[in-house]
Design an enzyme around this catalytic site. Structure first.
Site, PDB file in Angstrom:
ATOM      1  N   GLU A 194       0.856  -1.187   0.000  1.00 48.78           N
ATOM      2  CA  GLU A 194       0.000   0.000   0.000  1.00 48.78           C
ATOM      3  C   GLU A 194       0.887   1.231   0.000  1.00 48.78           C
ATOM      4  OE1 GLU A 194      -2.844   0.401   3.230  1.00 48.78           O
ATOM      5  OE2 GLU A 194      -3.756   2.127   2.240  1.00 48.78           O
ATOM      6  N   CYS A 223      -6.645   0.940   2.763  1.00 51.23           N
ATOM      7  CA  CYS A 223      -7.628   2.028   2.742  1.00 51.23           C
ATOM      8  C   CYS A 223      -7.433   2.961   1.555  1.00 51.23           C
ATOM      9  CB  CYS A 223      -7.550   2.837   4.024  1.00 51.23           C
ATOM     10  SG  CYS A 223      -8.087   1.909   5.452  1.00 51.23           S
ATOM     11  N   ASN A 257     -12.027  -3.093   0.035  1.00 51.66           N
ATOM     12  CA  ASN A 257     -10.950  -3.399   0.982  1.00 51.66           C
ATOM     13  C   ASN A 257     -11.534  -3.923   2.286  1.00 51.66           C
ATOM     14  OD1 ASN A 257      -8.434  -3.380   2.387  1.00 51.66           O
ATOM     15  ND2 ASN A 257      -8.906  -1.356   3.173  1.00 51.66           N
ATOM     16  N   GLU A 258     -11.570  -3.072   3.275  1.00 54.45           N
ATOM     17  CA  GLU A 258     -11.939  -3.511   4.625  1.00 54.45           C
ATOM     18  C   GLU A 258     -13.372  -3.065   4.912  1.00 54.45           C
ATOM     19  OE1 GLU A 258      -9.789  -1.470   7.832  1.00 54.45           O
ATOM     20  OE2 GLU A 258      -8.686  -3.319   8.074  1.00 54.45           O
TER      21      GLU A 258
HETATM   22  O1  AHR Z   1      -2.349  -1.506   6.716  1.00 58.41           O
HETATM   23  C1  AHR Z   1      -2.812  -0.266   7.133  1.00 58.41           C
HETATM   24  C2  AHR Z   1      -4.318  -0.142   7.045  1.00 58.41           C
HETATM   25  O2  AHR Z   1      -4.921  -1.026   7.921  1.00 58.41           O
HETATM   26  C3  AHR Z   1      -4.911  -0.497   5.722  1.00 58.41           C
HETATM   27  O3  AHR Z   1      -4.869   0.549   4.841  1.00 58.41           O
HETATM   28  C4  AHR Z   1      -6.324  -0.836   6.073  1.00 58.41           C
HETATM   29  O4  AHR Z   1      -6.881  -1.769   5.192  1.00 58.41           O
HETATM   30  C5  AHR Z   1      -6.235  -1.328   7.483  1.00 58.41           C
HETATM   31  O5  AHR Z   1      -7.130  -0.693   8.305  1.00 58.41           O
END
Ligand code: AHR
Length: 663
Positions: free
Chosen positions: A51, A244, A375-376
């Site tokens: 990321e 994120c 993603n999350e």
């Molecule tokens: O790895 C850091 C962050 O942690 C990522 O962007 C997110 O997916 C998670 O909350």
């Protein structure tokens, strides 16, 4: 006083007695059962999570040394400084060319023939120059009127020139000019001067400086030392571009892969969502130039043998931020992006997106097999969107595996809901995230022992052991990557390995962090402008990945899986291609342990085995750029008795035994 001394002696002698007892105890019996072959371990098992956080891409993996090269940061001259030297008269003007992808350039006017006008770029917390290494400068320029000469000069931290070159013949309409120089000395905090002399007007854009020795010496390339560290892990997959960052704080700032292709001048820059995210780690100069875009990510996967795993925005912005969603009746463009991405990666060169891939230099397909939808994310709004994505993608590409989210936590209502619904929706993988304390990792080595074997598989997509801030007194950026955190992850990973039929992909997160510009820690690899350091956590990942094997082998201690009895963790795999049996033993206690290891099926033979060990007695120890080798793997060759191998492992150690084995 005498009483106190006597008591101390008593305590000391009883601890020595207890320690001796450990050695005196009959060794425990570990047995690897080789009678029936265990489940297959997928080649994807251990991967990496990339990321653009902590300056992971711009200012990190992406080797561009000029910050704000196209004057498109919110403040167009952020990172730039200017001065008039020796009586020069001149000025700079930021001009908008009304392009949506490359809106700005800079116009420099020189009024007299005296001295020079100097624009200085500070780089990403300075620029790293290495003595005798070559640096390639390029700039788009338009000579508007008069005669302006352009030179570039690298300077060290004290401003002393250490390399210089002059552009030949800058004339006429917009063109890209290239010139190279060699650095006369090493400097980790250098800068770049762009020097204008003469009289007239010149316009400039895409002011760029790269080291010549990028990874594979590619122009617009990546930092070779960082890619080498990734390649050395032999990752089975690479998840990109996050995290994120995929979601964006709002939908306008989400990651859009199509804007990251083609000419780098036309990749529209946006704010990096980590710029303002962390109150104590604000980085106002953090943007995404997308010089490292989707083509380059796929190319990197190709280079390091990792299966690409792009994660796409599913019409939802980060739920910790704006939590904006696109309405369901307007989601088609988002879904189309996913379909087009598959065509970009795998389509023939006669297709629209496959042709673009070929035009960018890769006619062969990138062999994309899986995509993450969001993603999350969490909640019903996510499920609604996942359903639409999966329906459309599987209708056209039924073989593509889809990763669905389990939300941000490893348990609780958000998790339980998605864990159920993603299975109903037949997600190929469920992406679980856990940023938890080391103790959680030690306790959860059994997490997957009772997971459903006949449903969605698990992608442990983001995890890392986070220590309590109060336990670490050292203030170094790298100091949260403690040996104890790595040890606890290793213990947990024996549980992933034992359950490799269910957990088919796992990746530590985040991957990269700049020591002087991080937002999130711990991270796997730390770096500055010139160097990088592998954390103990990196070595743990590397050991599991490099010795991943092809099949699980059952291993027991007193007829039970080894899941933390007296802080001992262990798992075993067979590598049928390399003809090896690989046994991992993690001793999370501080006391050494003795075992006898027997391999039922192979009684009587002896051989030599390889023993790779990571060990340290100080649980708070960490590797840093200043001290990179505090914890690193040591390898030795030992004699191996297949019937009964006596083993003593150190306290706080991760051990990998590689034994020749042929069924
Ligand atoms: O790895 C850091 C962050 O942690 C990522 O962007 C997110 O997916 C998670 O909350």
């Amino acid at each position: 006083m005498i009483k106190k001394i006597a008591r101390t002696i008593l305590i000391l002698s009883s601890s020595i007695w207890m320690a001796n007892q450990v050695y005196a105890q009959a060794p425990e019996k570990l047995v690897v059962h080789l009678d029936k072959p265990g489940a297959k371990i997928e080649p994807t098992m251990w991967g990496i999570f990339f990321e653009d956080i902590n300056f992971g891409a711009d200012g990190g993996l992406y080797a561009e040394m000029v910050k704000n090269r196209s004057f498109e940061f919110n403040d167009p001259l952020m990172g730039w400084d200017d001065k008039l030297v020796d009586g020069a008269e001149g000025s700079i003007l930021i001009v908008n060319r009304t392009s949506s992808t490359n809106p700005r350039f800079a116009g420099v006017s020189l009024k007299n023939r005296k001295g020079s006008y100097v624009l200085t770029n500070e780089g990403f917390r300075g620029m790293g120059f290495e003595k005798d290494h070559q640096y390639n400068f390029s700039v788009m320029a338009h000579a508007v009127e008069g005669n302006v000469k352009v030179s570039v000069e690298a300077v060290n931290e004290s401003g002393k020139p250490i390399g210089r070159a002059t552009l030949e013949d800058v004339k006429g309409d917009w063109k890209t000019y290239h010139v190279s120089f060699s650095a006369g000395e090493t400097s980790s905090k250098g800068k770049l001067n762009v020097i204008f002399e003469g009289q007239g007007k010149i316009e400039i854009d895409m002011v760029s400086l790269f080291p010549a020795d990028t990874w594979k010496h590619r122009p617009n390339g990546l930092r070779a030392d960082l890619v080498q560290k990734l390649a050395d892990m032999h990752p089975g997959f690479m998840r990109f571009p996050g995290g994120c960052i995929v979601e964006g704080r709002d939908l306008a700032n989400r990651y859009q892969w199509k804007s990251t292709l083609g000419d780098i001048a036309d990749r529209k820059l946006i704010l990096n969502r980590w710029n303002v995210e962390m109150r104590d780690h604000q980085t106002p100069d953090y943007f995404q130039s997308f010089g490292l875009g989707f083509y380059e990510y796929f190319q990197l996967c190709d280079d390091i043998g990792a299966s690409p795993l792009p994660i796409l925005n599913c019409g939802m912005a980060c739920q910790y931020n704006s939590a904006e969603v696109v309405s369901l009746n307007q989601i088609d463009p988002f879904i189309q992006d996913a379909l087009d991405l598959i065509e970009f990666a795998n389509g023939g060169t006669d297709t629209k997106w496959g042709a673009l891939r070929a035009a960018m230099g890769h006619p062969a397909p990138f062999n994309l097999k899986m995509i993450g939808v969001g993603n999350e994310q969490w909640g019903e709004q996510y499920v609604d969107r996942f359903k639409l994505f999966s329906k459309a993608i599987w209708a056209k590409y039924p073989q593509i595996k889809l990763v669905g989210s389990a939300g941000p936590y490893p348990g609780g209502d958000l998790f339980n809901y998605l864990n159920k619904v993603m299975r109903q929706e037949k997600a190929s993988f469920i992406d679980e995230h856990y940023y938890m304390r080391p103790e959680w990792f030690l306790k959860n080595a059994t997490r997957y022992d009772n997971y459903d074997r006949n449903s969605s598989k698990i992608f442990a997509g983001e995890y890392a052991a986070h220590i309590d801030d109060k336990t670490q007194k050292d203030t170094a950026a790298e100091s949260h990557n403690t040996w104890y955190s790595a040890l606890s992850e290793a213990a947990f990973m024996t549980g992933l390995e034992r359950n490799a039929d269910v957990v088919q992909m796992a990746s530590y997160a985040p991957l990269l962090a700049r020591v002087d510009a991080w937002q999130w820690r711990p991270d796997l690899i730390w770096f500055d402008n010139l160097h990088s350091v592998a954390t103990p956590n990196y070595y743990v990942q590397q050991l599991f990945s490099n010795y991943k094997g092809t099949n699980i082998a059952s291993l027991t201690l007193n007829d039970k899986a080894v899941t933390g009895q007296d802080s001992l963790y262990s798992s075993a795999v067979i590598d049928s291609a390399k003809k090896q049996l690989i046994i991992k033993v993690v001793n999370a206690s501080s006391t050494p342990r003795n075992f006898e290891l027997s391999l039922g099926a192979l009684k009587g033979k002896t051989s030599k085995a390889q023993w790779v060990q990571l060990a340290c007695t100080d649980k708070l120890a960490f590797n840093s750029l200043a001290h990179p080798d505090v914890i690193r793997p040591e390898t030795k060759i030992i004699g191996w008795n297949y019937k009964n191998q006596a083993i003593k492992v150190e306290g706080s150690s991760v051990n990998v035994f590689v034994v020749p084995y042929e069924r």
